[in-house]
Design a protein around this motif. Structure first.
Motif, short mmCIF file in Angstrom:
data_model
loop_
_atom_site.label_atom_id
_atom_site.label_comp_id
_atom_site.label_asym_id
_atom_site.label_seq_id
_atom_site.Cartn_x
_atom_site.Cartn_y
_atom_site.Cartn_z
N ASP A 88 -5.60 2.87 -8.40
CA ASP A 88 -6.75 3.01 -7.51
C ASP A 88 -7.44 1.67 -7.31
O ASP A 88 -7.80 1.30 -6.18
CB ASP A 88 -7.74 4.03 -8.09
N ALA B 5 0.86 4.09 -2.92
CA ALA B 5 0.65 5.50 -2.56
C ALA B 5 1.80 6.37 -3.04
O ALA B 5 1.60 7.51 -3.46
CB ALA B 5 0.49 5.62 -1.04
N SER C 88 -5.17 -0.67 -5.28
CA SER C 88 -5.11 -0.23 -3.88
C SER C 88 -6.33 -0.70 -3.10
O SER C 88 -6.22 -1.13 -1.94
CB SER C 88 -5.01 1.30 -3.81
N SER D 147 0.83 -1.21 0.00
CA SER D 147 0.00 0.00 0.00
C SER D 147 0.87 1.26 0.00
O SER D 147 0.54 2.25 -0.66
CB SER D 147 -0.93 0.00 1.22
N SER D 148 1.97 1.18 0.72
CA SER D 148 2.90 2.31 0.76
C SER D 148 3.49 2.59 -0.61
O SER D 148 3.63 3.75 -1.03
CB SER D 148 4.02 2.03 1.77
N ASN E 73 1.38 6.93 -6.71
CA ASN E 73 0.24 7.82 -6.90
C ASN E 73 0.60 9.25 -6.54
O ASN E 73 0.17 10.21 -7.20
CB ASN E 73 -0.94 7.35 -6.04
N GLN E 74 1.39 9.42 -5.49
CA GLN E 74 1.81 10.75 -5.06
C GLN E 74 2.67 11.42 -6.13
O GLN E 74 2.54 12.62 -6.40
CB GLN E 74 2.59 10.66 -3.74
#
Length: 355
Positions: free
Chosen positions: A312, A119, A315, A115-116, A122-123
């Motif tokens: 998305d 993210a 995730s 998940s990290s 995505n960031q």
């Protein structure tokens, strides 16, 4: 655990570990045999769905989402099997209980690492959104300051994507711990207990395989891959061996070719970023045709949208799997008898502190 010289985790030649689980002369209830066969047949069907039709389908976010979705279905199946077996927690073998609780924490750690990473990717996409917003006009209408900003943002994106996520560092170690737990241990002299440990073995094999592919994809290396040897007594054994050879072979081939990333959608974005980066130039005055620039911007927009949509969806699947593992673990701990034994209390306290 020793490692072979090629850097890959060792395979485990289990032989036929079920000689101790289902002795030849043991009587098995037709109902229990039916439950086990149904579970293993469903597991085999899920594994078939993960086989790659072509090399281009490997390591895509779609395949990874499907793998996580099917893994969640298997965990739902094991929950149903436990209910159908009418096998209460009080009858669980203590060592099986310890392994289950320990593995659940390992899986939660792995989910958090994945998940990290999702993210983080995505960031970094926010930088591309900035670039696409700036370049959503003709080159003639852009100021030198805007072009410099877009050029700088593309450079920052490439730097961020090239960084390694420290939270992924321990995934290989955690995976090795899961592999060690694949060794089948003796359980209480209970047919239901033996059916459960056989089914859970299949769950752990599927889990280890999927998690190793995820680790390889995110790390851009084939080192996290594992090659498991399973007994031919399973209804899913042949399908799994075929699947493992298929997917691991493609991943190793891609990694050996020096691909900058093993994630298909991310690689497409990276190609378009590197194509657009020199077009706008550091001074914003490069001799580039308007049509060439706009086509590059359009390609980047399309590839980045596919990446974000895939991130998305994946995730959500990882989060869903995390909740399944967490809920199952909490339900198991909640059903432990307070006066059962001190070992269960120590296990619960140890798991809670690690989590």
């Amino acid at each position: 655990m020793s490692r072979p010289h090629d850097g890959h985790p060792p395979a485990f030649p289990f032989g036929n570990p079920f000689r101790m689980i289902f002795p030849r002369r043991s009587h098995q209830s037709p109902k229990i045999v039916g439950l086990l066969n149904s579970f293993e047949e469903n597991l085999a069907e899920r594994m078939k769905k993960l086989k790659l039709k072509d090399q281009g389908s490997v390591l895509s976010l779609f395949w990874m989402r499907l793998a996580m979705e099917l893994l969640s279905e298997t965990y739902a199946d094991i929950k149903v099997l436990i209910t159908d077996l009418q096998f209460p927690v009080a009858d669980w073998d203590e060592k099986l209980m310890d392994i289950y609780l320990d593995n659940s924490v390992k899986l939660l750690d792995i989910c958090l690492a994945y998940s990290s990473e999702l993210a983080r990717i995505n960031q970094a996409h926010l930088l591309l959104q900035c670039v696409l917003h700036i370049l959503d006009t003709s080159r003639a209408s852009l100021s030198q300051e805007q072009l410099l900003c877009a050029h700088s943002s593309l450079g920052d994106w490439m730097k961020q994507i090239s960084l390694r996520n420290p939270k992924l560092e321990n995934c290989s170690t955690i995976l090795n711990g899961l592999i060690e737990s694949l060794h089948l241990n003796k359980v209480k002299n209970s047919t239901k207990g033996k059916v459960l440990i056989r089914a859970m073995y299949g769950v752990k094999v599927q889990t280890t395989f999927v998690c190793s592919i995820f680790a390889a994809t995110f790390s851009g290396s084939s080192k996290p891959l594992v090659d498991l040897h399973v007994a031919d007594k399973f209804l899913w054994a042949e399908v799994f061996i075929d699947l493992q050879a298929n997917v691991n072979g493609v991943v190793r081939s891609l990694a050996s070719n020096g691909s900058p990333t093993l994630l298909k959608e991310l690689e497409a974005v990276e190609v378009n970023v590197k194509r657009l980066y020199p077009l706008i130039g550091s001074d914003g005055n490069g001799p580039v045709e308007e049509e060439t620039l706009q086509n590059s911007v359009l390609d980047l927009r399309k590839s980045s949208e596919r990446l974000v949509q895939g991130l998305d969806l994946l995730s959500k699947e990882v989060e869903g799997f995390f909740q399944i593992v967490l809920t199952g673990r909490d339900a198991l701990l909640g059903n432990l008898r307070v006066d059962n034994s001190d070992s269960y209390s120590r296990t619960e306290n140890n798991v809670e502190s690690r989590l």
